[in-house]
Design an enzyme around this catalytic site. Structure first.
Site, PDB file in Angstrom:
ATOM      1  N   SER A  16     -25.890  10.406  32.655  1.00  0.00           N
ATOM      2  CA  SER A  16     -27.201  10.127  32.053  1.00  0.00           C
ATOM      3  C   SER A  16     -27.235   8.729  31.438  1.00  0.00           C
ATOM      4  O   SER A  16     -28.293   8.089  31.394  1.00  0.00           O
ATOM      5  CB  SER A  16     -27.580  11.200  31.024  1.00  0.00           C
ATOM      6  OG  SER A  16     -26.761  11.118  29.884  1.00  0.00           O
ATOM      7  N   ASN A 110     -17.657   0.191  26.187  1.00  0.00           N
ATOM      8  CA  ASN A 110     -17.600   1.649  26.262  1.00  0.00           C
ATOM      9  C   ASN A 110     -18.640   2.228  25.303  1.00  0.00           C
ATOM     10  O   ASN A 110     -18.944   1.620  24.288  1.00  0.00           O
ATOM     11  CB  ASN A 110     -16.203   2.132  25.840  1.00  0.00           C
ATOM     12  CG  ASN A 110     -16.079   3.649  25.883  1.00  0.00           C
ATOM     13  OD1 ASN A 110     -16.552   4.288  26.836  1.00  0.00           O
ATOM     14  ND2 ASN A 110     -15.462   4.239  24.872  1.00  0.00           N
ATOM     15  N   HIS A 112     -19.293   5.615  22.972  1.00  0.00           N
ATOM     16  CA  HIS A 112     -18.551   6.745  22.422  1.00  0.00           C
ATOM     17  C   HIS A 112     -19.490   7.568  21.543  1.00  0.00           C
ATOM     18  O   HIS A 112     -20.212   7.001  20.718  1.00  0.00           O
ATOM     19  CB  HIS A 112     -17.367   6.209  21.592  1.00  0.00           C
ATOM     20  CG  HIS A 112     -16.514   7.294  21.025  1.00  0.00           C
ATOM     21  ND1 HIS A 112     -15.615   8.005  21.800  1.00  0.00           N
ATOM     22  CD2 HIS A 112     -16.452   7.827  19.782  1.00  0.00           C
ATOM     23  CE1 HIS A 112     -15.016   8.913  21.042  1.00  0.00           C
ATOM     24  NE2 HIS A 112     -15.507   8.827  19.817  1.00  0.00           N
TER      25      HIS A 112
HETATM   26  C1  GAR Z   1     -21.544  10.591  26.692  1.00  0.00           C
HETATM   27  O1  GAR Z   1     -21.860  11.346  25.551  1.00  0.00           O
HETATM   28  C2  GAR Z   1     -20.538   9.516  26.360  1.00  0.00           C
HETATM   29  O2  GAR Z   1     -20.724   8.960  25.094  1.00  0.00           O
HETATM   30  C3  GAR Z   1     -19.262  10.299  26.411  1.00  0.00           C
HETATM   31  O3  GAR Z   1     -19.396  11.131  27.542  1.00  0.00           O
HETATM   32  C4  GAR Z   1     -20.783  11.450  27.711  1.00  0.00           C
HETATM   33  C5  GAR Z   1     -21.162  11.121  29.125  1.00  0.00           C
HETATM   34  O4  GAR Z   1     -22.460  11.562  29.386  1.00  0.00           O
HETATM   35  N1  GAR Z   1     -18.115   9.455  26.536  1.00  0.00           N
HETATM   36  C6  GAR Z   1     -16.948   9.749  25.993  1.00  0.00           C
HETATM   37  O5  GAR Z   1     -16.739  10.766  25.358  1.00  0.00           O
HETATM   38  C7  GAR Z   1     -15.871   8.723  26.253  1.00  0.00           C
HETATM   39  N2  GAR Z   1     -14.758   8.955  25.377  1.00  0.00           N
HETATM   40  P1  GAR Z   1     -23.243  11.036  30.671  1.00  0.00           P
HETATM   41  O6  GAR Z   1     -22.309  11.275  31.859  1.00  0.00           O
HETATM   42  O7  GAR Z   1     -24.451  11.911  30.716  1.00  0.00           O
HETATM   43  O8  GAR Z   1     -23.542   9.589  30.467  1.00  0.00           O
END
Ligand code: GAR
Length: 224
Positions: A16, A110, A112
């Site tokens: 997303s 990144n 987070h």
């Molecule tokens: C997001 O919440 C991002 O911040 C997190 O994974 C999710 C991915 O969502 N990232 C981490 O935790 C990295 N350590 P998405 O695939 O819908 O963008």
């Protein structure tokens, strides 16, 4: 002045955040292009999103390599082949090697889902809900050789509300992630970010120094 920067996106899941970057590019709110999307996961939903938007994509599976460094080398090669200037990790669930970081110094971001340096690592939305903090949020930072330790670019704060779980808090945070990441990339593309040690200096920006959030607000009635 903004210039169309070439992005390389790395994602392992639904994507997303990648979608939000795509939407900002397509609606001309962000002057960039995703030159390649790389994933470690052949099942990742983000691959379908990229396909729908005609973005070149490649799965580089860790299992195909003996060592992590070799996998990372293949990733670096794919990014360099596409002349990527800025790498964006968007739900990329692997730690990248020092070699990778050195190949793109201060050119890897990144996102987070917590207010770093609190709650680094994984499952942090749930950890924040369980811990009992009154605020959490999200952080966009440059990637250094540590885990979630690089210089912070932007943060967004969201309240934790009574009864929050990792899911409900995570959904509230994700909404802000979708605003924060494109903004960080925009600042980069406009040449407005400079890293000095642990600090990221942003040129021409305004800080509302007297702003303060209190949760729960003083004198509020708890309606939960
Ligand atoms: C997001 O919440 C991002 O911040 C997190 O994974 C999710 C991915 O969502 N990232 C981490 O935790 C990295 N350590 P998405 O695939 O819908 O963008």
């Amino acid at each position: 002045m903004s210039r169309c920067i070439r992005l390389g996106a790395l994602a392992s899941g639904g994507g997303s955040n990648v979608q939000s970057i795509i939407d900002h590019i397509e609606s001309k709110r962000l002057d960039a292009q995703i030159s390649i999307l790389l994933s470690d996961n052949p099942e990742a939903g983000v691959l379908k999103r990229a396909e729908r938007h005609g973005i070149p994509r490649k799965v580089i599976r860790p299992a195909a390599f003996e060592k992590r460094a070799e996998h990372d080398r293949a990733m670096i090669h794919a990014l360099q082949q596409r002349d990527v200037e800025l790498v964006i990790l968007a739900g990329y669930m692997r730690i990248i090697s020092p070699e990778f970081v050195q190949a793109f110094p201060n050119r890897i971001m990144n996102i987070h889902p917590a207010l770093l340096p609190a709650f680094p690592g994984v499952h942090v939305q749930q950890k924040a809900a369980v811990y009992g903090v009154r605020f959490s949020g999200c952080t966009v930072h440059f990637v250094d050789e540590g885990m979630d330790t690089g210089p912070i670019i932007l943060q967004a704060v969201v309240p934790v509300v009574p009864g929050d779980t990792g899911e409900t808090l995570g959904a509230r945070i994700l909404k802000q992630e979708h605003r924060l990441y494109p903004e960080a990339v925009r600042l980069y593309s406009e040449g407005r970010l400079r890293v000095e040690g642990r600090h990221v200096l942003i040129s021409d920006h305004r800080v509302e120094a007297d702003q303060c959030l209190i949760n729960p607000p003083f004198g509020g009635t708890d309606v939960s």
